[in-house]
Design a protein around this motif. Structure first.
Motif, PDB file in Angstrom:
ATOM      1  N   LEU A 254       0.821  -1.210   0.000  1.00 29.61           N
ATOM      2  CA  LEU A 254       0.000   0.000   0.000  1.00 29.61           C
ATOM      3  C   LEU A 254       0.858   1.263   0.000  1.00 29.61           C
ATOM      4  O   LEU A 254       0.503   2.256  -0.629  1.00 29.61           O
ATOM      5  N   GLY A 255       1.984   1.231   0.715  1.00 31.55           N
ATOM      6  CA  GLY A 255       2.882   2.379   0.679  1.00 31.55           C
ATOM      7  C   GLY A 255       3.434   2.619  -0.715  1.00 31.55           C
ATOM      8  O   GLY A 255       3.530   3.758  -1.171  1.00 31.55           O
ATOM      9  N   HIS A 256       3.776   1.533  -1.404  1.00 30.50           N
ATOM     10  CA  HIS A 256       4.264   1.654  -2.782  1.00 30.50           C
ATOM     11  C   HIS A 256       3.154   2.152  -3.705  1.00 30.50           C
ATOM     12  O   HIS A 256       3.384   3.047  -4.537  1.00 30.50           O
ATOM     13  N   LEU A 257       1.954   1.590  -3.557  1.00 31.31           N
ATOM     14  CA  LEU A 257       0.827   2.010  -4.400  1.00 31.31           C
ATOM     15  C   LEU A 257       0.512   3.481  -4.189  1.00 31.31           C
ATOM     16  O   LEU A 257       0.261   4.220  -5.152  1.00 31.31           O
ATOM     17  N   ALA A 258       0.525   3.931  -2.928  1.00 31.75           N
ATOM     18  CA  ALA A 258       0.271   5.347  -2.651  1.00 31.75           C
ATOM     19  C   ALA A 258       1.296   6.233  -3.339  1.00 31.75           C
ATOM     20  O   ALA A 258       0.970   7.299  -3.881  1.00 31.75           O
ATOM     21  N   GLY A 259       2.559   5.786  -3.356  1.00 29.59           N
ATOM     22  CA  GLY A 259       3.592   6.553  -4.029  1.00 29.59           C
ATOM     23  C   GLY A 259       3.392   6.604  -5.533  1.00 29.59           C
ATOM     24  O   GLY A 259       3.560   7.658  -6.162  1.00 29.59           O
ATOM     25  N   VAL A 260       3.032   5.468  -6.127  1.00 28.56           N
ATOM     26  CA  VAL A 260       2.800   5.421  -7.568  1.00 28.56           C
ATOM     27  C   VAL A 260       1.647   6.350  -7.955  1.00 28.56           C
ATOM     28  O   VAL A 260       1.740   7.124  -8.921  1.00 28.56           O
ATOM     29  N   LEU A 261       0.555   6.284  -7.207  1.00 29.67           N
ATOM     30  CA  LEU A 261      -0.607   7.119  -7.527  1.00 29.67           C
ATOM     31  C   LEU A 261      -0.282   8.602  -7.327  1.00 29.67           C
ATOM     32  O   LEU A 261      -0.728   9.451  -8.107  1.00 29.67           O
ATOM     33  N   THR A 262       0.487   8.911  -6.297  1.00 30.21           N
ATOM     34  CA  THR A 262       0.881  10.302  -6.073  1.00 30.21           C
ATOM     35  C   THR A 262       1.759  10.806  -7.213  1.00 30.21           C
ATOM     36  O   THR A 262       1.595  11.938  -7.686  1.00 30.21           O
ATOM     37  N   ALA A 263       2.694   9.979  -7.663  1.00 28.04           N
ATOM     38  CA  ALA A 263       3.554  10.372  -8.793  1.00 28.04           C
ATOM     39  C   ALA A 263       2.714  10.631 -10.040  1.00 28.04           C
ATOM     40  O   ALA A 263       2.949  11.605 -10.773  1.00 28.04           O
ATOM     41  N   ARG A 264       1.727   9.786 -10.293  1.00 25.35           N
ATOM     42  CA  ARG A 264       0.853   9.994 -11.453  1.00 25.35           C
ATOM     43  C   ARG A 264       0.074  11.305 -11.314  1.00 25.35           C
ATOM     44  O   ARG A 264      -0.073  12.056 -12.285  1.00 25.35           O
ATOM     45  N   ALA A 265      -0.441  11.547 -10.098  1.00 25.03           N
ATOM     46  CA  ALA A 265      -1.215  12.768  -9.891  1.00 25.03           C
ATOM     47  C   ALA A 265      -0.349  14.009 -10.065  1.00 25.03           C
ATOM     48  O   ALA A 265      -0.783  15.007 -10.659  1.00 25.03           O
ATOM     49  N   LEU A 266       0.875  13.968  -9.554  1.00 20.78           N
ATOM     50  CA  LEU A 266       1.771  15.114  -9.714  1.00 20.78           C
ATOM     51  C   LEU A 266       2.099  15.355 -11.182  1.00 20.78           C
ATOM     52  O   LEU A 266       2.128  16.505 -11.650  1.00 20.78           O
ATOM     53  N   THR A 267       2.334  14.284 -11.924  1.00 25.48           N
ATOM     54  CA  THR A 267       2.600  14.440 -13.352  1.00 25.48           C
ATOM     55  C   THR A 267       1.417  15.056 -14.065  1.00 25.48           C
ATOM     56  O   THR A 267       1.563  15.957 -14.900  1.00 25.48           O
ATOM     57  N   ARG A 268       0.214  14.576 -13.739  1.00 26.34           N
ATOM     58  CA  ARG A 268      -0.995  15.124 -14.342  1.00 26.34           C
ATOM     59  C   ARG A 268      -1.162  16.602 -14.007  1.00 26.34           C
ATOM     60  O   ARG A 268      -1.535  17.422 -14.857  1.00 26.34           O
ATOM     61  N   ALA A 269      -0.889  16.966 -12.747  1.00 25.40           N
ATOM     62  CA  ALA A 269      -1.035  18.359 -12.331  1.00 25.40           C
ATOM     63  C   ALA A 269      -0.043  19.258 -13.052  1.00 25.40           C
ATOM     64  O   ALA A 269      -0.383  20.351 -13.501  1.00 25.40           O
ATOM     65  N   VAL A 270       1.199  18.797 -13.169  1.00 28.74           N
ATOM     66  CA  VAL A 270       2.244  19.596 -13.819  1.00 28.74           C
ATOM     67  C   VAL A 270       1.925  19.794 -15.304  1.00 28.74           C
ATOM     68  O   VAL A 270       2.170  20.856 -15.887  1.00 28.74           O
ATOM     69  N   GLN A 271       1.359  18.779 -15.919  1.00 23.03           N
ATOM     70  CA  GLN A 271       1.080  18.837 -17.367  1.00 23.03           C
ATOM     71  C   GLN A 271      -0.245  19.516 -17.716  1.00 23.03           C
ATOM     72  O   GLN A 271      -0.529  19.717 -18.888  1.00 23.03           O
ATOM     73  N   ALA A 272      -1.028  19.885 -16.699  1.00 23.97           N
ATOM     74  CA  ALA A 272      -2.308  20.540 -16.966  1.00 23.97           C
ATOM     75  C   ALA A 272      -2.082  21.864 -17.672  1.00 23.97           C
ATOM     76  O   ALA A 272      -1.139  22.614 -17.338  1.00 23.97           O
TER      77      ALA A 272
END
Length: 274
Positions: A254-272
């Motif tokens: 779950l710690g790894h999954l939370a990190g993966v999802l956070t990385a995806r969200a940050l990428t999405r936010a930066v590319q908006a």
């Protein structure tokens, strides 16, 4: 199971609703009912009186304010997910609303009800924490406010009604990601981010005991770069006991999954688009 016995009333104004809640021990607010009614059916919840808020038009609607956006608590998740102002200026909230259940759930569930839900991870609280949302409450002592983070920790006080979600101005730099349980669509893990002038705000739910803002992760990744490698390293530094195993998943996973999802969200936010 058959629903337990309770009384039901549908007030036409907020003052009437607050009077009813104050006058009956065990009275509960009924908004969309997507969490409360199943709980009453299974016996997980109890109520002596249901105070149905669906006639309270004063608690509906989305509008711009001098400091951001005001979302009426009885605004449905479907309305929240599709609103142009929310999509443009609080995309993490729109995405979290869109991730809730199915169309029937979103057409009945409300912003205030989802934010106030306890006992099981839901999508909107984590996005609200990342967005810096403040909840407006009405109760016996008048109107007050509490941060979404504080609300996730303490719940809504008895006899109190969430009247609005107050979203600070923040632009487009926000995003939400989720891995859902296939059967229930509740989050196994969800992450929401908002990038501000002071750095990212990051929150997770599902993998943790409740929706939490992860200030340690925020400090470790600072101003970026928000690469998956950097984000995962920041999550690995978090205490493993922060992540609560369940549904066949380990704390490490779950710690790894939370990190993966956070990385995806940050990428999405930066590319908006700006």
């Amino acid at each position: 199971m058959i629903l337990a016995d309770f009384d039901y009333v549908r007030p036409v104004g907020l003052d009437e609703a607050l009077t009813l809640l104050a006058g009956r021990p065990g009275a509960r607010v009924l908004a969309g009912g997507q969490s409360l009614l199943p709980g009453l059916r299974t016996g997980e919840d109890r109520a002596s009186l249901l105070v149905d808020l669906r006639r309270l038009e004063e608690l509906r609607g989305i509008e711009r304010t001098p400091t951001g956006i005001r979302i009426g608590a009885m605004t449905t998740l479907a309305e929240l997910a599709a609103d142009p102002l929310v999509l443009a200026e609080a995309p993490e909230l729109a995405a979290a609303a869109r991730a809730n259940g199915d169309p029937q759930v979103r057409n009945l569930g409300t912003a205030g009800g989802n934010l106030a839900a306890t006992g099981r991870a839901t999508d909107l609280p984590v996005a609200a924490i990342a967005a810096g949302v403040t909840a407006e409450l009405a109760g016996p002592g008048g109107v007050s406010t509490v941060t979404a983070e504080e609300l996730a920790a303490s719940g809504v006080p008895a006899g109190t009604v969430v009247t609005a979600l107050l979203v600070p101005a923040g632009g487009r730099a926000g995003a939400f990601e989720k891995t859902a349980d296939r059967a229930t669509r509740y989050p196994v893990c969800a992450a929401a981010v908002r990038i501000t002038a002071d750095g990212p705000r990051i929150a997770v739910t599902g993998a943790t005991a409740r929706a939490l803002r992860l200030r340690g992760v925020e400090e470790r990744i600072g101003g970026g770069p928000y690469t998956t490698e950097n984000v995962l390293a920041a999550f690995r530094a978090e205490p493993r006991e922060l992540f609560v195993p369940g549904r066949g998943t380990s704390a490490e996973y779950l710690g790894h999954l939370a990190g993966v999802l956070t990385a995806r969200a940050l990428t999405r936010a930066v590319q908006a688009p700006a």
